[in-house]
Scaffold this motif. Structure first.
Motif, short mmCIF file in Angstrom:
data_model
loop_
_atom_site.label_atom_id
_atom_site.label_comp_id
_atom_site.label_asym_id
_atom_site.label_seq_id
_atom_site.Cartn_x
_atom_site.Cartn_y
_atom_site.Cartn_z
N LEU A 105 -4.70 -28.83 -11.84
CA LEU A 105 -3.98 -30.07 -12.13
C LEU A 105 -3.80 -30.23 -13.64
O LEU A 105 -2.71 -30.58 -14.11
N ALA A 106 -4.86 -29.91 -14.40
CA ALA A 106 -4.76 -30.02 -15.85
C ALA A 106 -3.70 -29.08 -16.39
O ALA A 106 -2.92 -29.44 -17.28
N GLN A 107 -3.65 -27.88 -15.83
CA GLN A 107 -2.65 -26.91 -16.27
C GLN A 107 -1.24 -27.42 -15.94
O GLN A 107 -0.33 -27.35 -16.75
N THR A 108 -1.10 -27.97 -14.73
CA THR A 108 0.19 -28.50 -14.30
C THR A 108 0.61 -29.67 -15.20
O THR A 108 1.76 -29.77 -15.61
N GLN A 109 -0.34 -30.54 -15.51
CA GLN A 109 -0.06 -31.68 -16.38
C GLN A 109 0.44 -31.20 -17.74
O GLN A 109 1.41 -31.72 -18.28
N ALA A 110 -0.25 -30.19 -18.31
CA ALA A 110 0.12 -29.67 -19.61
C ALA A 110 1.52 -29.04 -19.58
O ALA A 110 2.32 -29.22 -20.50
N GLU A 111 1.81 -28.31 -18.51
CA GLU A 111 3.12 -27.68 -18.37
C GLU A 111 4.22 -28.72 -18.24
O GLU A 111 5.30 -28.59 -18.82
N ARG A 112 3.92 -29.77 -17.46
CA ARG A 112 4.91 -30.82 -17.26
C ARG A 112 5.18 -31.58 -18.56
O ARG A 112 6.31 -31.91 -18.87
N LYS A 113 4.10 -31.82 -19.31
CA LYS A 113 4.27 -32.51 -20.60
C LYS A 113 5.10 -31.66 -21.56
O LYS A 113 5.98 -32.18 -22.26
N ALA A 114 4.83 -30.37 -21.57
CA ALA A 114 5.60 -29.46 -22.44
C ALA A 114 7.08 -29.48 -22.08
O ALA A 114 7.95 -29.48 -22.96
N GLU A 115 7.37 -29.53 -20.78
CA GLU A 115 8.77 -29.59 -20.33
C GLU A 115 9.42 -30.91 -20.74
O GLU A 115 10.57 -30.94 -21.20
N ALA A 116 8.68 -32.00 -20.59
CA ALA A 116 9.22 -33.31 -20.98
C ALA A 116 9.46 -33.37 -22.49
O ALA A 116 10.50 -33.87 -22.93
N ASP A 117 8.52 -32.82 -23.26
CA ASP A 117 8.69 -32.78 -24.72
C ASP A 117 9.92 -31.96 -25.10
O ASP A 117 10.65 -32.32 -26.03
N ARG A 118 10.12 -30.85 -24.39
CA ARG A 118 11.29 -30.00 -24.67
C ARG A 118 12.58 -30.76 -24.39
O ARG A 118 13.53 -30.71 -25.18
#
Length: 326
Positions: free
Chosen positions: A39-52
């Motif tokens: 879940l933490a990994q997914t959260q980090a990936e999702r945040k990176a996508e939103a930031d992009r």
């Protein structure tokens, strides 16, 4: 006959700041049984996508691709909502509000800015709160509600001074000057612009310095002091050329043309308006192109060259219809 005035340039820069519409969180119930590491990994990936997406929207906005920017920020907003990133959500909402402001949809801009304001206060982000209040003040200014515009800018000023943000303090002062200018209180407008100018010089913000000088020039022009107006616009022109700001350079040239026209020096007025027209066409600023054409038409009208005056006004009419500027 007075030429068309060029709008003030003292607008708060509100791109990457926190600023607001209705948003519903989208539940992801199918992911409830994922372990905490995944879940933490997914959260980090999702945040990176939103930031992009947020950064992508800013790039699109800066080249006037407003609809594309809206789409990028809406996608970012959904992701930030899903991962409950309130700060990211606020940034997306703020940028959406700014884009609608640029599109002239002030009601929608206000809606988004109000939501940003709520988030900024919730997470105690004073900088974001100030940005939202400033954007709201500008929206009400463009709607002609000057009392509300002043009220919001005064709040921005208080926050900027509290958090010692000299740049935001200066821009709030400039926007207060703009509101008083719109009310016809040129003495108070000049007082606020002078304060903004002092701060801009203190922090070596050349762009804000140029904007404050330009606003002072326009105020003095409205007071009939064309010599002082020309003096200020020449300073704007020098700064714009130094920092390679073609849009500000063009507007300074246009304002110089207006001042010389008011002095009855139509040859010089036409010379400056032609230079503005060339820049507007170069940077594909259709609104400025139309304004320059209109001013040229009025200058030729004052010279009694009605054929040329009609020719320029016809070109302005075509552009106004094309960009739907009623």
């Amino acid at each position: 006959m007075k030429l068309q005035k060029i709008g003030w340039s003292g607008l708060i820069s509100i791109l990457a700041a926190l600023t607001i519409g209705e948003f519903r969180f989208i539940p992801n119930s199918q992911f409830k049984i994922i372990n905490s590491q995944a879940l933490a990994q997914t959260q980090a990936e999702r945040k990176a996508e939103a930031d992009r997406l947020l950064d992508q929207g800013i790039e699109q906005y800066q080249i006037s691709q407003f609809q594309a920017a809206l789409q990028s920020w809406q996608q970012a907003l959904i992701i930030y909502g899903e991962i409950k990133d309130r700060q990211g959500e606020g940034k997306a909402l703020g940028n959406l509000g700014n884009a609608y402001f640029s599109l002239g949809d002030y009601a929608k801009a206000i809606e988004y800015q109000q939501q940003l304001l709520a988030i900024a206060r919730e997470i105690k982000n004073r900088e974001g709160e100030g940005a939202a209040l400033g954007s709201l003040g500008l929206a009400y200014l463009y709607l002609g509600d000057y009392a509300k515009a002043i009220e919001y800018q005064q709040q921005v000023l208080a926050i900027a001074r509290e958090i010692k943000d000299r740049q935001s303090e200066g821009k709030a002062l400039g926007n207060l000057g703009l509101a008083y200018f719109s009310l016809g209180d040129y003495a108070k407008a000049i007082e606020y612009q002078q304060q903004w100018l002092a701060i801009a010089r203190e922090i070596k913000d050349r762009q804000s310095e140029g904007a404050a000088l330009g606003n002072l020039g326009i105020a003095y022009s409205n007071l009939g002091d064309y010599a002082k107006a020309i003096e200020y616009q020449q300073q704007v022109l020098a700064i714009a050329r130094e920092i390679k700001d073609r849009q500000s350079e063009g507007k300074a040239l246009g304002n110089l043309g207006l001042a010389y026209s008011n002095l009855g020096d139509y040859a010089k007025a036409i010379e400056y308006q032609q230079q503005w027209l060339a820049i507007a066409r170069e940077i594909k600023d259709r609104q400025s192109e139309g304004a320059a054409l209109g001013n040229l038409g009025l200058a030729y009208d004052s010279l009694g060259d009605y054929a040329k005056a009609i020719e320029y006004q016809q070109q302005l009419l075509a552009i106004a219809r094309e960009i739907k500027d009623r």
